[in-house]
Design an enzyme around this catalytic site. Structure first.
Site, mmCIF file in Angstrom:
data_model
loop_
_atom_site.group_PDB
_atom_site.id
_atom_site.type_symbol
_atom_site.label_atom_id
_atom_site.label_comp_id
_atom_site.label_asym_id
_atom_site.label_seq_id
_atom_site.Cartn_x
_atom_site.Cartn_y
_atom_site.Cartn_z
ATOM 1 N N ASP A 183 10.529 -2.306 -0.596
ATOM 2 C CA ASP A 183 9.604 -2.973 -1.511
ATOM 3 C C ASP A 183 8.789 -4.050 -0.783
ATOM 4 O OD1 ASP A 183 8.421 -3.327 -3.942
ATOM 5 O OD2 ASP A 183 10.003 -4.591 -4.770
ATOM 6 N N ASN A 190 6.895 5.614 -10.189
ATOM 7 C CA ASN A 190 5.662 5.406 -9.395
ATOM 8 C C ASN A 190 4.518 6.318 -9.833
ATOM 9 O OD1 ASN A 190 7.311 4.629 -6.209
ATOM 10 N ND2 ASN A 190 6.625 3.274 -7.845
HETATM 11 C C1 FPP Z 1 6.865 -0.472 -2.755
HETATM 12 O O1 FPP Z 1 5.868 -1.389 -2.426
HETATM 13 C C2 FPP Z 1 6.833 0.739 -1.995
HETATM 14 C C3 FPP Z 1 6.485 1.973 -2.495
HETATM 15 C C4 FPP Z 1 5.940 2.217 -3.809
HETATM 16 C C5 FPP Z 1 6.654 3.191 -1.749
HETATM 17 C C6 FPP Z 1 7.208 3.081 -0.393
HETATM 18 C C7 FPP Z 1 6.219 3.628 0.541
HETATM 19 C C8 FPP Z 1 6.185 3.367 1.853
HETATM 20 C C9 FPP Z 1 7.180 2.551 2.546
HETATM 21 C C10 FPP Z 1 5.088 3.895 2.689
HETATM 22 C C11 FPP Z 1 5.074 5.313 2.931
HETATM 23 C C12 FPP Z 1 6.395 5.948 3.079
HETATM 24 C C13 FPP Z 1 6.571 7.045 3.790
HETATM 25 C C14 FPP Z 1 7.902 7.712 3.834
HETATM 26 C C15 FPP Z 1 5.474 7.626 4.551
HETATM 27 P P1 FPP Z 1 5.036 -2.024 -3.610
HETATM 28 O O2 FPP Z 1 3.702 -1.400 -3.596
HETATM 29 O O3 FPP Z 1 5.786 -1.907 -4.897
HETATM 30 O O4 FPP Z 1 4.986 -3.514 -3.165
HETATM 31 P P2 FPP Z 1 4.834 -4.783 -4.134
HETATM 32 O O5 FPP Z 1 6.153 -4.935 -4.872
HETATM 33 O O6 FPP Z 1 4.607 -5.887 -3.167
HETATM 34 O O7 FPP Z 1 3.673 -4.527 -5.028
#
Ligand code: FPP
Length: 238
Positions: free
Chosen positions: A17, A65
């Site tokens: 996250d 998501n």
């Molecule tokens: C949360 O960050 C992360 C995700 C929704 C997905 C995880 C994706 C990755 C680590 C990148 C791509 C992965 C691969 C395997 C290629 P957020 O957007 O919720 O962050 P925030 O809480 O700061 O808004």
């Protein structure tokens, strides 16, 4: 980095996250954070493999998501496809077996093709398992298990009294998944977010305020050093 750990988790799962916040701090669009997050995935995969971890399960895209803006979902899918093509080198060089859990059929065909190719290519590898949770929800997995077992009862293959924890575990998306020993969550939120609900029963938790794109080998070692000190009683008195 030559660190030795007395007690290593066999199976580590990570809620990655903080990509969005990382990008915001830099006045960049959210997708910038996801791109940096993909680089962290590569770094942590290599380090877990090097340390001899048996399985690394990453929460890459949750069932929830799908409710994000279409442009962000599209970008995440493109990123995932590109990541798979690039990551195959790391996967093969490190003898890693690639796997997924979740409702993969909901992903775009172009992504499914790359997932299949990566799984096939790495099927005979004998090192760490890298498992991506994609379109994954913990409650949904349990519902799917209930359906699978109910069907076996309905077909007369098993009796209700045959149902036990072992059968449930073997009916999850990845049968034979090693017990989860350590759940890491970056970005500081104190939540489980519908991840691996069944598998988490006796897992240790490590939550760090570090945002996922800033997570690295040293941060992972901090979690492992803390894990070493934990006395795991599994509900018993030692
Ligand atoms: C949360 O960050 C992360 C995700 C929704 C997905 C995880 C994706 C990755 C680590 C990148 C791509 C992965 C691969 C395997 C290629 P957020 O957007 O919720 O962050 P925030 O809480 O700061 O808004």
């Amino acid at each position: 980095m030559d660190l030795t750990f007395r007690q290593l988790p066999r199976h580590i799962a990570i809620i990655m996250d903080g990509n969005g916040r990382w990008a915001k701090q830099k006045n960049k669009p959210r997708i910038w954070g996801h791109k940096a997050g993909a680089t962290t995935v590569d770094i942590i995969t290599k380090e877990c493999s090097r340390l001899g971890i048996q399985q690394l399960t990453l929460y890459a895209f949750s069932h929830e998501n799908w409710q994000r803006p279409k442009e962000e979902i599209d970008y995440l899918m493109t990123l995932l496809r590109r990541f798979l093509i690039k990551e195959r080198k790391t996967i093969m060089e490190n003898n890693i077996r690639f796997n997924t859990i979740g409702h993969i059929h909901r992903l775009p065909k172009t992504v499914i093709d790359e997932l299949d190719k990566t799984k096939e290519m790495s099927a005979k590898n004998t090192g760490m398992t890298l498992c991506l949770a994609l379109s994954y929800g913990g409650r949904m997995e349990i519902v799917d298990v209930v359906k699978k077992i109910a069907q076996r009862v309905a077909q007369g293959e098993i009796q209700i009294d045959d149902i036990n924890e072992e059968m449930c575990s073997q009916s999850m998306y990845q049968p034979g998944m090693p017990d989860l020993d350590l759940l890491i969550r970056t970005g500081g939120e104190m939540r489980i977010s519908n991840f691996l609900l069944w598998q988490l029963s006796y897992s240790e938790l490590w939550i760090t305020p570090t945002l996922w794109p800033d997570f690295n080998e040293q941060e992972l070692h901090k979690a492992l050093e803390d894990f070493e000190k934990r006395e795991r009683r599994f509900g018993k008195v030692l």
